[in-house]
Each structure stands twice: as structure tokens, then as C-alpha cells.
Design a protein around this motif. Structure first.
Motif, PDB file in Angstrom:
ATOM      1  N   TYR A 170      61.136 -29.563  19.644  1.00 52.09           N
ATOM      2  CA  TYR A 170      60.316 -29.230  18.464  1.00 52.09           C
ATOM      3  C   TYR A 170      59.019 -30.031  18.468  1.00 52.09           C
ATOM      4  O   TYR A 170      58.046 -29.653  17.829  1.00 52.09           O
ATOM      5  N   ASP A 171      59.013 -31.152  19.174  1.00 45.90           N
ATOM      6  CA  ASP A 171      57.864 -32.059  19.111  1.00 45.90           C
ATOM      7  C   ASP A 171      56.586 -31.436  19.665  1.00 45.90           C
ATOM      8  O   ASP A 171      55.505 -31.642  19.113  1.00 45.90           O
ATOM      9  N   SER A 172      56.727 -30.677  20.767  1.00 47.89           N
ATOM     10  CA  SER A 172      55.522 -30.055  21.354  1.00 47.89           C
ATOM     11  C   SER A 172      54.867 -29.117  20.353  1.00 47.89           C
ATOM     12  O   SER A 172      53.638 -29.053  20.258  1.00 47.89           O
ATOM     13  N   ILE A 173      55.696 -28.398  19.592  1.00 47.20           N
ATOM     14  CA  ILE A 173      55.147 -27.464  18.596  1.00 47.20           C
ATOM     15  C   ILE A 173      54.596 -28.254  17.406  1.00 47.20           C
ATOM     16  O   ILE A 173      53.526 -27.940  16.884  1.00 47.20           O
ATOM     17  N   ALA A 174      55.316 -29.309  17.011  1.00 49.32           N
ATOM     18  CA  ALA A 174      54.835 -30.115  15.878  1.00 49.32           C
ATOM     19  C   ALA A 174      53.472 -30.721  16.192  1.00 49.32           C
ATOM     20  O   ALA A 174      52.606 -30.810  15.321  1.00 49.32           O
ATOM     21  N   SER A 175      53.247 -31.126  17.449  1.00 48.68           N
ATOM     22  CA  SER A 175      51.967 -31.785  17.732  1.00 48.68           C
ATOM     23  C   SER A 175      50.863 -30.793  18.119  1.00 48.68           C
ATOM     24  O   SER A 175      49.723 -30.955  17.690  1.00 48.68           O
ATOM     25  N   LEU A 176      51.175 -29.760  18.896  1.00 46.02           N
ATOM     26  CA  LEU A 176      50.122 -28.847  19.371  1.00 46.02           C
ATOM     27  C   LEU A 176      50.149 -27.472  18.713  1.00 46.02           C
ATOM     28  O   LEU A 176      49.181 -26.729  18.765  1.00 46.02           O
ATOM     29  N   GLY A 177      51.294 -27.110  18.111  1.00 44.15           N
ATOM     30  CA  GLY A 177      51.431 -25.785  17.495  1.00 44.15           C
ATOM     31  C   GLY A 177      51.429 -24.670  18.525  1.00 44.15           C
ATOM     32  O   GLY A 177      51.464 -24.914  19.742  1.00 44.15           O
TER      33      GLY A 177
END
Ligand code: PAN
Ligand code: ZN
Length: 195
Positions: A170-177
Motif C-alpha cells: 500500500y505504501d507505493s500508492i500512499a506515496s506516489l498514488g
């Protein structure tokens, strides 16, 4: 031996029934997760609108069965996601979205009820979407971030089947969307590139 006894189950399998009209899973050992407005900080474009909504309102919930341990190789998981109808600003209620932590793992989705959009972003950050309607089957390739938006007026329910060693990043989406957002433009669900 009677023909019937040849057909009877000798070992208990999953003691679960998936209701084909609602998607609801019924039985033993179902894990449940609920995501409310308060859990969706940083997901929608319009953070002010998110803050103005009732924080306990449910955006989506997941029911899933994990016959083997999470992270174990060789198994498969099954889940139903139910997304409520609703908007945050001009964006539809949607899932957080994720890549699989193991980027080499794909997934199947199948829509049970409602109308939605499966938003996909490949490793080159190219974002597309597939319309979801009852019975629509979606193959999510490896290396592809996925998120679902409810673009209808009723609950959107879909089934998912994914490998037990996929994991969730989930972190990649949380940071870069995602590189584009599905927004309601003149009443139509439209993928709009992020600036
Ligand atoms: C699905 C998702 C489910 C909820 O089961 O986990 O729809 O979405 P988020 O995980 O993005 O909150 C799946 O894709 N599993 O891999
Ligand atoms: Zn997934």
C-alpha cells in the motif's frame, strides 16, 4: 458401493458458501475488514471533502478466506469486496489500491453486483480502467497496481482470487498514488491524468 457414495465428499473442504446474488460469504473462518472515511486519509484528491463527511461512514468492507497462512507459497485466497455508493468531492468511493508486494503475482476479479471501474496502473505508471458489471471477469496482470471505484447508485460487490504469497504493498500508492484518477466530469466517470 452405491454411486452416491462415490460422489460424496470424504474430506471437509472449505465450509463456506458464496451467495451468488449478493457476493456475501457465509461460513466459518471468514476474516473481515472495514474501511471507513476516517481510514482513507490521503487517498482522495479532495482532502477537505473527505474531512467534511461523517468519519464513521463505511466506504468498503472485505470478507476473505485464508485457507493457508498469508505469505505461504502455493495457496489461493478468496474474498468479496463491497463498496458503498458515494463520492468524496468528484471522486467515487473506491478501495485504497495496491501493488502486490510480490510484483510477480496476478489476480482475478469478478463483479457480482453493481457498477464499477477497475483502475489499473502498470509498472510504467500507465493507468487505464475496465468497466465492471455483473459477471464481468477481470484478469489483473502481475506488476499492476489495482483499485476499484463504485460508479453506480447501489453497492458494488466483486469477488477476488489471489495467490497466498502475493502480499500487499500500500505504501507505493500512499506515496506516489496512481498516475490518473477516476473523476465524475459532467456526470461521466472519466480518467483524468494527475498534474
Ligand atoms: C482485493 C483487495 C480488496 C480491498 O481483495 O484487497 O478489494 O482493496 P485494498 O486491498 O486495496 O484496500 C485484492 O486485490 N487482494 O489482493
Ligand atoms: Zn490485489
Amino acid at each position: 458401493m452405491s454411486p452416491q457414495s462415490n460422489c460424496s465428499a470424504t474430506e471437509p473442504g472449505l465450509q463456506i458458501v458464496a451467495d451468488i446474488s449478493s457476493g456475501e460469504l457465509v461460513g466459518e473462518g471468514i476474516q473481515r475488514v472495514t474501511r471507513a472515511i476516517k481510514d482513507m486519509k490521503g487517498i482522495f484528491r479532495d482532502e477537505k471533502s473527505r474531512q467534511s463527511l461523517s468519519q464513521d461512514a463505511v466506504v468498503y468492507r472485505v470478507q476473505a478466506v485464508y485457507p493457508v497462512g498469508e505469505g505461504e507459497e502455493g495457496g489461493l485466497f478468496w474474498g468479496t469486496t463491497f463498496i458503498e455508493p458515494g463520492m468524496v468531492g468528484d471522486e467515487y468511493f473506491m478501495t485504497k489500491g495496491h501493488f502486490h508486494a510480490n510484483r510477480h503475482r496476478g489476480e482475478y476479479y469478478m463483479t457480482v453486483t453493481g457498477r464499477g471501474a477497475l483502475i489499473l496502473m502498470d509498472e510504467n505508471r500507465r493507468t487505464t480502467f475496465e468497466p465492471m458489471h455483473p459477471g464481468s471477469l477481470h484478469y489483473i496482470r502481475a506488476n499492476t497496481a489495482h483499485r476499484v471505484a463504485n460508479i453506480g447508485e447501489s453497492v458494488l460487490a466483486f469477488w477476488a482470487c489471489w495467490p497466498s504469497d502475493a502480499g500487499h504493498d500500500y505504501d507505493s500508492i500512499a506515496s506516489l498514488g496512481f498516475s490518473a484518477r477516476l473523476r465524475k466530469v459532467n456526470g461521466i466517470a472519466t480518467l483524468v491524468e494527475e498534474p
